[in-house]
Every structure is written in C-alpha cells, then in structure tokens.
Design an enzyme around this catalytic site. Structure first.
Site, PDB file in Angstrom:
ATOM      1  N   ARG A 168       0.891  -1.222  -0.045  1.00  0.00           N
ATOM      2  CA  ARG A 168       0.022  -0.044   0.029  1.00  0.00           C
ATOM      3  C   ARG A 168       0.863   1.323  -0.008  1.00  0.00           C
ATOM      4  O   ARG A 168       1.499   1.690   1.118  1.00  0.00           O
ATOM      5  CB  ARG A 168      -1.068  -0.042   1.254  1.00  0.00           C
ATOM      6  N   SER A 202     -12.310  -3.246   1.695  1.00  0.00           N
ATOM      7  CA  SER A 202     -12.589  -2.987   3.064  1.00  0.00           C
ATOM      8  C   SER A 202     -14.040  -2.654   3.197  1.00  0.00           C
ATOM      9  O   SER A 202     -14.665  -1.973   2.471  1.00  0.00           O
ATOM     10  CB  SER A 202     -11.826  -1.437   3.424  1.00  0.00           C
ATOM     11  N   LYS A 257      -4.106   4.926  11.219  1.00  0.00           N
ATOM     12  CA  LYS A 257      -4.973   5.534  10.386  1.00  0.00           C
ATOM     13  C   LYS A 257      -6.242   6.503  11.113  1.00  0.00           C
ATOM     14  O   LYS A 257      -6.733   5.501  12.077  1.00  0.00           O
ATOM     15  CB  LYS A 257      -5.522   4.525   9.274  1.00  0.00           C
TER      16      LYS A 257
END
Length: 483
Positions: free
Chosen positions: A313, A382, A411
């Site tokens: 990512r 997700s 996050k």
C-alpha cells in the site's frame, strides 16, 4: 439500559400489524418501544371494518406523557385522523429526534386509512419534519400524484418526495415485476439501491411496520441512517423466512433477533441493476498473517519467514516509482509463492500480474472492476459498517476486510472499534473469506482467530516494531498454533 423509541400507530384487533408488530420488532432488536395509540382498528380476514380514532385529549395526553423521556427515535404509522397529524407535527416541532414515517394508506386486507383531509395535512404539516419516509409504490403514487412503472419512475418520485421537505426517502420497489425486489434510497448526499431476491413466502403481512420500526430501532441503537436502512431490509428478509400463518388468513412476518444471517443481507448498488453478477476468483480461506506495508523493501525483509499473504500500500509517490515497486514486489512474491495484493493501483496490478487488488470503499467507483475480474485478479474490499458490507457483497469479491477491531493509530478512523463481538457478528454475516484489521497484535491474534477471521492484517504492529523480523517470526508461530 435499553435504548427507547416512540411508536405512534393504531392497534390491530387481529394482533398482526400496527403497534402489535412495532412492539414485537423493537423487542427482537433489544430496544424498548414506548407507544401512543392513535386509533383502534377492527379487522379480520374479511378486511378492515372500522378505524376508531382516540379522542383528541387522549391523544395529546399520550404524546406529552413522553416529554423529557430518553427517546432516541420516533416511528409514525397509521394516524386516527387529520387532526392527529397536525397535533403530531406541533409536538415534533419541539423535538430533535429522527422521525421515521410509514405512510400506511390502506390495510393489506383492504380498507383505507387516509381520507383527503388527512392526506393534505400529511403533506403540509408532517412531511417537512420527517427524517425518512418508507412508502411502497402505490403509496408514493398517491403522495406524488404520478404513476410509477419503472426504476426511473421510482427515482423521479423519490426526488419529488424530497421536495416536500423530507430529509431521506426509501421507496420500496416490491410492486414492480422481476426476480428481484429493488428498493431505492436517496437523501441530499447519496443514493443507492438495495436488491434482494423476491420472496415466495405466503405470510407477508405487516412488512411495512416491521421495516419502519426496525429502521427506527437501529437508529436508537446508534447506527447511521444508511446502516439502519440496510438493517431494516435484513429484518424484512428474516421476517419473511420466519413468518407464520393463521386460521382463515395469511399471517404476519416474524422477527426474533437482530438480523445476522447472510441470506438476509441485501446487495447494495450505486445504480439500478437487475443483472446477475459473477464472482471474482476465489482465494484460499487461510490467508494467515497479512502484513500491509508501504515499500517493497519490507517485502524483501519479511518474505523469508514464510508469509502467505502481503499487501503493498503506497501513498503519495510518483507513479513511475510506484510502478517500479509493484514490478519488484510481484517478482519477489512469485518466487516465494506469496499472494501479493496491490492497494489502489489496479492498472499496475493487472499490468504486472499481481495476485490481487485491494480497494477501499472510496475507490470502488473509479476502479474498472470488470477489467480486474477479466484479468483474473482477486479482489479484496475494505468495510466498516452494514452499508459498506452490503455494497461489497454486491460485487462478490474474493475477500472482505473488516475493521477496526481494536483502536488503531496507523490511520484516523471515523468508526468505533468493533471488538471481538463485532468481528464474530461479521463472521456470521459474510460468506466470503474475512480479514480482520485494526489494532491487532500479540495475544489478540488468538481471539481474532477464534472469532473466525481467515486473515489478520497488521500494519504498525510490524512496521513500528523495534525488531520487525522477530515480531513476524513470533506472529507466524502464533498463527501456526491457532489456525
């Protein structure tokens, strides 16, 4: 302490619909239902014989008996007369709770609940104070003075209903023909379709009461409106599966617990669709330890420990650098027989023949999902809530990731941690392989595995570790013990 809702509706002498269903539904969802009786209805298998409104003073005293009560949401069903609609509007003017309106114009077995004056009062006084209205097609036609024959007509009618001052509309599409029932939701920010396979259940009475009360109950439980609408549709599906018959007549739907069966989860589409969707290629359910890393260097460091799954990512880098890293990562993982998912950069994943792509909800609209599927890549999505799980389900991905399970610092998340109970719930609801993510490390791995996760995604537990290699080695040992 149970959340509380307030239900304004008529009683049903047959014990099927109205307040009778409202109380049963709220109880099944672990919510307490306060009530205001608007009328007593006299009905049997021949039809509605009388609707007897309560006197104005009785109605007013019932309303004000709830002043100051800890009510989280209000559901409005059948009124006794036009005067009650005006009184209800006056009472709601001093309230700040969400209001769900089920505009029941006629009884399923026949009989009209609204006269011309009631309909006028509904439009002028009550609708501007409604958070969500849940009409079926005949009810929407009557409200909008139009015909609804197609999905496009549903969209037009829903927009017209918003023009009355309503904040959101859920227009039920069961009266249109087709193998699917497609309901249309719209508010000022978004619109979507909920699709379920049409039920052939015999006992379908009180579905409107069940839907509106389950949405109201879900709001009281703290769910967003979009989530509550999905939960309401799940409640209908459960109710249809569990409905029961009565002597001489069709019986009601029945719900006895918070919906958690995959069969009841609707598919959620951004645009109307009656097409059958083919699934993405499957991936092994034993996804195992699933590091999420931001540089190919991490992949070089971690692969020697026998990882089976990893995600690259990369954020905020030039495309040329991303392409180079993807190419290197694919080659490394191919040599080590490790499944490599590329986050977001689906074109590069296709070009360099990665194992799969992982997308967040915000990326689903822009990605060419058909091209990803045609290339034979797996897809992970997700999800954090009922709305997102239903949206993911419509795409039939290879796996669904759910989180955050625990508080996380990697996050900023607008969602509350789901905990092990939340993960166990998603395990029951999601048939695809399930990946858990968020705040998982050390001994939490065992609890996550016991809750049914097929993979455990980790970011800072590995990349922020003083010794990532030692951490991965220890985690791999834990996985071998608990898989």
């Amino acid at each position: 302490m149970l959340p509380q809702i307030l239900c304004l509706a008529a009683t049903d002498s047959g014990g099927i619909a109205g307040l009778n269903m409202d109380i049963r539904c709220a109880s099944a969802l672990n919510v307490h239902a306060r009530t205001v009786v608007t009328a007593t209805s006299s009905q049997n298998h021949h039809g509605l014989t009388a609707l007897n409104p309560v006197p104005d003073d009785s109605f007013i005293s019932q309303l004000h008996s709830h002043d100051g009560a800890p009510i989280q949401a209000v559901k409005i069903g059948v009124p006794g007369n036009a005067r009650q609609l005006s009184l209800t509007a006056d009472w709601l003017a001093s309230q700040t709770r969400p209001v769900i309106l089920d505009p029941v114009f006629t009884a399923t077995i026949g009989g009209d609940f609204y006269d011309a004056s009631s309909l006028t009062e509904l439009r002028q006084a009550l609708l501007p104070q409604v958070t969500l209205i849940t009409p079926n097609i005949p009810e929407a036609e009557r409200l909008c003075n139009c015909r609804i024959l197609t999905p496009d007509d549903m969209i037009t009618a829903a927009q017209q209903l918003l023009g009355f001052g309503i904040q959101a509309v859920l227009l039920k599409g069961g009266h249109l023909n087709g193998q699917f029932c497609c309901d249309y939701y719209v508010d000022q920010q978004r619109a979507f379709w909920l699709r379920t396979t049409r039920s052939d259940a015999t006992n379908q009475r009180a579905t409107g009461c069940l839907l509106s009360t389950s949405i109201t109950s879900a709001l009281a439980l703290g769910y967003s409106l979009a989530d509550a609408v999905v939960i309401g549709r799940m409640a209908i599906s459960q109710g249809l599966r569990q409905g029961y018959g009565l002597a001489q007549q069709e019986g009601p739907v029945r719900i006895n617990h918070f919906p958690d069966h995959p069969q009841d989860l609707p598919e959620l589409y951004d645009h109307y669709s009656d097409a059958t969707v083919s699934p993405f290629p499957a991936c092994d359910r034993n996804l195992g330890l699933y590091p999420v890393v931001d540089d190919v260097g991490w992949i070089q460091r971690l692969l020697p420990f026998g990882l089976q799954t990893i995600q690259l990512r990369i954020k905020n880098q030039p495309l040329t650098q991303v392409a180079q890293q993807v190419r290197q990562a694919v080659a490394l993982c191919r040599d080590s027989h490790c499944r490599l998912f590329i986050n977001d950069y689906w074109q590069l994943a296709i070009e360099h023949k990665a194992y799969g792509v992982h997308l967040g909800q915000e990326d689903l609209t822009d990605a060419n999902l058909a091209q990803i599927k045609t290339a034979g890549l797996r897809l992970g999505i997700s999800s954090h809530c009922h709305y997102e799980v239903a949206r993911a389900r419509s795409l039939k991905p290879s796996y669904i990731a759910s989180g955050p399970i625990y508080p996380t610092t990697s996050k900023i998340m607008p969602w509350q941690p789901q905990g092990i109970d939340g993960l166990s719930y998603w395990r029951k609801l999601i048939p695809q392989p399930l990946v858990a993510i968020g705040g998982i490390y050390g001994d939490r791995v065992k609890a996550v595995h016991q809750a049914g996760a097929d993979g455990v995604a980790m970011i800072s537990a590995i990349t922020a570790s003083p010794s990532p290699e030692t951490t991965v080695k220890q985690l791999m040992t834990l996985f071998s013990q608990h898989t």
